[in-house]
Scaffold this motif. Structure first.
Motif, mmCIF file in Angstrom:
data_model
loop_
_atom_site.group_PDB
_atom_site.id
_atom_site.type_symbol
_atom_site.label_atom_id
_atom_site.label_comp_id
_atom_site.label_asym_id
_atom_site.label_seq_id
_atom_site.Cartn_x
_atom_site.Cartn_y
_atom_site.Cartn_z
ATOM 1 N N UNK C 88 46.962 2.572 -18.792
ATOM 2 C CA UNK C 88 46.735 3.344 -20.004
ATOM 3 C C UNK C 88 48.081 3.639 -20.641
ATOM 4 N N UNK C 89 48.035 3.872 -21.940
ATOM 5 C CA UNK C 89 49.301 4.160 -22.606
ATOM 6 C C UNK C 89 49.915 5.427 -22.037
ATOM 7 N N UNK C 90 51.207 5.502 -22.007
ATOM 8 C CA UNK C 90 51.923 6.664 -21.479
ATOM 9 C C UNK C 90 51.810 6.783 -19.957
ATOM 10 N N UNK C 91 51.380 5.699 -19.314
ATOM 11 C CA UNK C 91 51.264 5.732 -17.859
ATOM 12 C C UNK C 91 52.640 5.991 -17.225
ATOM 13 N N UNK C 92 53.620 5.258 -17.735
ATOM 14 C CA UNK C 92 54.962 5.429 -17.185
ATOM 15 C C UNK C 92 55.498 6.832 -17.468
ATOM 16 N N UNK C 93 55.140 7.358 -18.658
ATOM 17 C CA UNK C 93 55.577 8.716 -19.002
ATOM 18 C C UNK C 93 54.998 9.715 -18.015
ATOM 19 N N UNK C 94 53.713 9.511 -17.688
ATOM 20 C CA UNK C 94 53.054 10.427 -16.768
ATOM 21 C C UNK C 94 53.779 10.461 -15.425
ATOM 22 N N UNK C 95 54.060 9.286 -14.893
ATOM 23 C CA UNK C 95 54.731 9.292 -13.590
ATOM 24 C C UNK C 95 56.148 9.834 -13.728
ATOM 25 N N UNK C 96 56.752 9.587 -14.870
ATOM 26 C CA UNK C 96 58.085 10.142 -15.107
ATOM 27 C C UNK C 96 58.064 11.658 -15.108
ATOM 28 N N UNK C 97 57.049 12.227 -15.742
ATOM 29 C CA UNK C 97 56.932 13.685 -15.786
ATOM 30 C C UNK C 97 56.729 14.261 -14.388
ATOM 31 N N UNK C 98 55.921 13.586 -13.599
ATOM 32 C CA UNK C 98 55.715 14.055 -12.226
ATOM 33 C C UNK C 98 57.031 14.037 -11.462
ATOM 34 N N UNK C 99 57.787 12.987 -11.697
ATOM 35 C CA UNK C 99 59.084 12.855 -11.065
ATOM 36 C C UNK C 99 60.000 14.008 -11.465
ATOM 37 N N UNK C 100 59.958 14.347 -12.769
ATOM 38 C CA UNK C 100 60.778 15.449 -13.269
ATOM 39 C C UNK C 100 60.424 16.754 -12.549
ATOM 40 N N UNK C 101 59.126 17.007 -12.419
ATOM 41 C CA UNK C 101 58.707 18.236 -11.746
ATOM 42 C C UNK C 101 59.206 18.251 -10.312
ATOM 43 N N UNK C 102 59.108 17.110 -9.657
ATOM 44 C CA UNK C 102 59.487 17.054 -8.255
ATOM 45 C C UNK C 102 60.970 17.317 -8.062
ATOM 46 N N UNK C 103 61.758 16.798 -8.974
ATOM 47 C CA UNK C 103 63.201 16.926 -8.799
ATOM 48 C C UNK C 103 63.807 18.188 -9.402
ATOM 49 N N UNK C 104 63.105 18.781 -10.378
ATOM 50 C CA UNK C 104 63.691 19.948 -11.041
ATOM 51 C C UNK C 104 63.857 21.105 -10.081
ATOM 52 N N UNK C 105 64.983 21.806 -10.202
ATOM 53 C CA UNK C 105 65.120 23.020 -9.396
ATOM 54 C C UNK C 105 64.093 24.051 -9.857
#
Lengths: 285, 365, 256
Positions: C88-105
């Motif tokens: 689906x469109x924005x699929x990569x964005x979605x996983x990117x956002x999850x990654x951001x949450x995981x790494x953010x302090x």
């Protein structure tokens, strides 16, 4: 079709509303004007970013960097050999030791930080030992010092350094070390030329996971550092919850995010240098 | 003139946990030869290689390299280099730096290093790839870099651990020829480990067949193939037909009369045998002579029926069942006399062989 | 050399466990101050039970942890499925956002939550806390479930489609049972993450709904508080049990 659509929409909705938009809002807020009643209002203003350069805040900023940096360094110095030893153990021992390492991690970190007071306090374990053994006549002031803050930060964050390091050592192909030996490399040469470069992504990942959170752990500074040893997290908390200057607090957070982005970029490069399909592609889905 | 012994393993015993992987194992390799260690998985051949390289220490026994005892010498000091099965190229270094690594460890100067590296790369025909990184190379290219990295150090002995097994069939055959030519050119002793017997036979000056931690036979490919010392070697190398026989009487120094498949058969054997001894009479499929019994020829061998036949392009292979129920395999080449011959299933045939081509060994107790 | 290695490892573990050990020991100590052992007593356990505010905070934290873990597991599993299975469109964005949450302090996440809740007009309290906890647990759920999805035999799914199963059927009947170990492990992981959280909770909770870290924080700032030792011991037992369960579960189903 329904199900598929539902799960896709749910994904996009939740992540959009509770991750993407909030982050954008924070960036936006950092360039708005502070207001005691509405927290942040138009017009757009660079005031908060400008204020970042104020001496007082810069000082805390540098101190945070310093404290977090030392913490990261100590975690590396302790964690690297630790991970090295663990990674080489047979499977069973490895699992047990990693499990034991995670267990404290899963207790509330606030309580664990409090426990350090029991150790470093004037009536705590260390001082009791020192007094009891006659090494000192009076209790040594350990709490409310930089030392205590670093001690506490390392205490909470050490497992976070060890885990990515162990993962890095895992990926290290044993046959590469044998090849190096075969070609005449002694221990330190193998370490310098093979082990270190190839575990560097793990080092950077671990540093990322320690350095950034360290800057934000206000409760450690509160409990163990007293008024003089502040972290960036303390300022952010203060600005948001006490002073209620949201644009200013946002500016600090964005600064933190920028540092994070920089470190992630370094991680990406390190992985590329050793030519693994690593970095974002590794963790990403 | 006897070649000097470059590498001697004497009475090596090696245990892993409580299992003995090598038992009283001895091996002598001559300078400048292409020596192969051949055996099935788990026979201990890789362990032998690792012992020579220095990654393992023997529990008992000694290793001598050019007369020097290297038994306790650590791997990094031995003038021996290994080409690993997985190539083990350093992923973060260029091809050039990979190949230069050993020279760097030895403290060789920059100019000489560059010269020798370029020379080695030229020898494996990878001169244009010096600046590439391992992940940009194909399997065959990686293999050649691994070779270059090893030979650039001019080791006394080069160890190759199943180096060709990761390559596809065609490439593998090409590499066999290249490897052999390289060895001749360099004059280095190669110790090659493989489980592929065709590879072993085609490349080696001498080879050793191993099984269960012990040497079964050492000899030239021809010796191994034509005169296997025991049943294992006979069956491991190529295909073999086996007949049980009992010695009836001795005819002369090398010939005996034996009872084979119920008939009296004259057989040749180099060893001393007594009447009453039980023996295995072995024949390679290509040594059998098959004749259709529909011909007007006099049957001279053993009667049988063709169960199956396979056309392989070069040969016609037949599976023939003899009267006693035993099956034999025959490979016959097509020739000018009879280019189109074939058998029909169930055809009656006569199985014989060229006198003296049989190989006889006593039955092991 | 070996002794040095084991000595070093032991030293690190002593460092990690000593404070906790002190807490546990002192929870049974008659004396209020930890530096002297005055005898065994359960009086602090009684005191904790009688401390209504603290017990309320403890319960609140447990409730949030349970609810957040459950919701995060459900949502996260669906997310993992969507990202793994569907284009689906924005699929990569979605996983990117999850990654951001995981790494953010945590601190960065904390204020992003604060900002959006205020912007949306959601009052700070139970719901804001719940949503925040769910969100920061999501990446861990997604990564865990996705990893198990990755080892999935696609042929099974194609066979099901061939036999006429709808997407939801495929999910419920085939995928879910097979990724169950990862799902359960994710729940346990989320539960403990939620219980452990200090920073985010400090920002997004409100006066009406007090949770553990807030209460404890105010208690320990002032001075020594023996009830906290008891709390620590209890939490330790809970966490140990859960982590053991989760590890055993994952290990058992791993060779699939």
């Amino acid at each position: 079709m329904q199900f598929r659509r539902f799960s896709i929409l749910l994904t996009l909705f939740w992540l959009g509303l509770f991750v993407l938009v909030p982050h954008l809002l924070v960036v936006l807020t950092s360039v708005m004007t502070p207001d005691s009643e509405h927290l942040a209002v138009w017009p757009v203003s660079g005031e908060s970013w400008y204020r970042l350069r104020e001496h007082l805040y810069l000082q805390v900023f540098w101190q945070s960097l310093w404290l977090s940096g030392i913490t990261t360094l100590i975690c590396l110095l302790v964690g690297y050999p630790f991970a090295f030893i663990i990674a080489k153990l047979p499977r069973l021992w490895r699992g047990v030791l990693l499990f034991l390492m995670i267990v404290p991690f899963w207790t509330n970190s606030l309580i664990r930080t409090y426990a350090i007071k029991l150790i470093l306090g004037n009536k705590g374990l260390v001082n009791s030992l020192l007094l009891g053994l006659g090494i000192v006549d009076e209790p040594v002031q350990l709490l409310y010092t930089e030392f205590a803050v670093i001690f506490g930060l390392v205490y909470v964050l050490l497992p976070f350094m060890v885990l990515p390091l162990v993962s890095g050592f895992d990926k290290l192909d044993e046959s590469l070390l044998e090849a190096a030996r075969d070609l005449g490399a002694g221990f330190w040469q193998r370490f310098r030329l093979i082990i270190l470069p190839l575990t560097m992504p793990g080092v950077i990942a671990g540093s990322l996971i320690v350095f950034l959170p360290a800057m934000g752990m206000f409760y450690v500074a509160d409990l163990l550092g007293g008024a003089k040893n502040l972290l960036l997290g303390n300022i952010i908390k203060n600005q948001f919850l006490v002073v209620r200057n949201w644009p200013f607090g946002s500016a600090f957070s964005v600064a933190l995010i920028l540092i994070m982005a920089l470190l992630m970029w370094l991680y990406f490069i390190a992985n590329r240098r050793i030519n693994r399909q690593g970095g974002l592609q590794d963790e990403s889905l | 003139m006897e070649q000097p012994r470059i590498l001697t393993l004497s009475n090596i015993t090696k245990r892993f946990a409580s299992q003995e992987v090598l038992t009283a194992f001895s091996l002598a390799i001559e300078d400048g030869e292409f020596f192969t260690i051949l055996g099935p998985s788990g026979c201990g051949k890789t362990t032998v290689l690792r012992l020579i390289a220095g990654f393992e220490q023997p529990d008992e026994g000694t290793l001598l390299l050019n007369g020097v005892d290297i038994t306790r010498m650590p791997a990094e000091q031995r003038p021996v280099n290994t080409v690993f099965q997985s190539y083990a190229l350093f992923p973060h270094m260029s091809v050039f730096d990979n190949v230069a690594f050993g020279l760097k460890m030895a403290g060789v100067g920059r100019q000489e290093t560059a010269d020798r590296v370029n020379e080695a790369l030229a020898m494996v025909r990878l001169s244009d790839y010096a600046m590439r990184k391992p992940h940009q190379l194909s399997g065959g290219q990686k293999q050649r870099v691994a070779m270059a990295r090893a030979i650039v150090n001019r080791p006394r002995v080069l160890l190759l651990d199943e180096s060709l097994s990761a390559l596809d069939h065609k490439l593998r055959q090409e590499m066999r020829i290249e490897l052999k030519q390289l060895q001749r050119k360099l004059g280095i002793t190669f110790v090659f480990v493989t489980h592929d017997q065709e590879e072993a036979l085609s490349m080696s000056d001498r080879l050793m067949v191993m099984n269960l931690g012990q040497a079964q036979q050492v000899g030239t490919p021809r010796e191994i193939y034509e005169s296997p010392r025991n049943l294992f070697v006979a069956q491991f190398i190529g295909e073999i037909n086996l007949f049980d026989a009992v010695i009836r009487e001795k005819l002369d120094e090398y010939h005996y009369e034996a009872e084979l498949l119920g008939e009296a058969k004259r057989i040749r054997c180099d060893r001393r045998l007594q009447p009453g001894d039980r023996v295995n009479v072995m024949l390679r499929p290509e040594d059998l002579r098959i004749h259709s019994l529909t011909d007007a020829t006099v049957p001279r061998g053993f009667p049988g029926r063709v169960m199956e036949r396979y056309y392989t392009g070069q040969t016609l292979n037949s599976l023939i069942m003899l009267e006693n129920g035993q099956t034999v395999t025959a490979h016959e080449f097509f020739d000018e006399d009879d280019p189109d011959f074939d058998y029909s299933i169930n055809e009656a045939v006569d199985v014989d062989w060229v006198a003296g081509w049989e190989h006889v060994i006593p039955v092991e107790s | 050399m070996k002794a040095f290695r084991w000595g070093f490892v032991t030293l690190v573990f002593v460092y990690l466990y000593l404070p906790i050990a002190l807490l546990v020991i002192n929870s049974f100590n008659v004396s209020k101050y930890g530096h002297e052992w005055r005898g065994f007593s359960l009086k602090w356990y009684e005191k904790l039970a009688g401390n209504d505010a603290l017990m309320q905070a403890f319960t609140n934290s447990l409730v949030i942890a349970t609810l957040a873990a459950t919701a995060a597991t459900i949502i996260g599993t669906l997310m993992a499925l969507a990202i793994y299975r569907y284009r689906f469109p924005l699929r990569k964005t979605a996983s990117g956002l999850l990654f951001v949450v995981m790494l953010s302090p945590d601190i960065v996440l904390a204020i992003t939550f604060l900002v959006i809740f205020i912007a949306l007009g959601i009052q700070l309290g139970f719901w804001s806390l719940l949503i925040a906890h769910i969100t920061f647990c999501l990446p861990f759920v997604v990564v865990t479930v996705y990893a198990q999805l990755n080892g999935f035999d696609k042929n099974l799914l194609e066979a099901a489609q061939d036999l006429g199963a709808s997407e939801s059927r495929i999910f419920l009947r085939i995928i879910l049972p097979l990724v169950m170990p990862a799902v359960v492990a994710s729940w346990l992981l989320s539960f403990t993450l939620s219980l452990d959280d200090v920073i985010i909770s400090s920002f997004v909770t409100g006066p009406g709904f007090e949770i553990l870290p807030i209460r404890v924080f105010s208690m320990v700032k002032v001075g020594v508080s023996p009830e906290v030792n008891v709390l620590a011991t209890l939490l330790l037992v809970i966490s140990l049990t859960l982590v053991t369960l989760s590890t055993l579960l994952l290990k058992r189903k791993k060779p699939q």
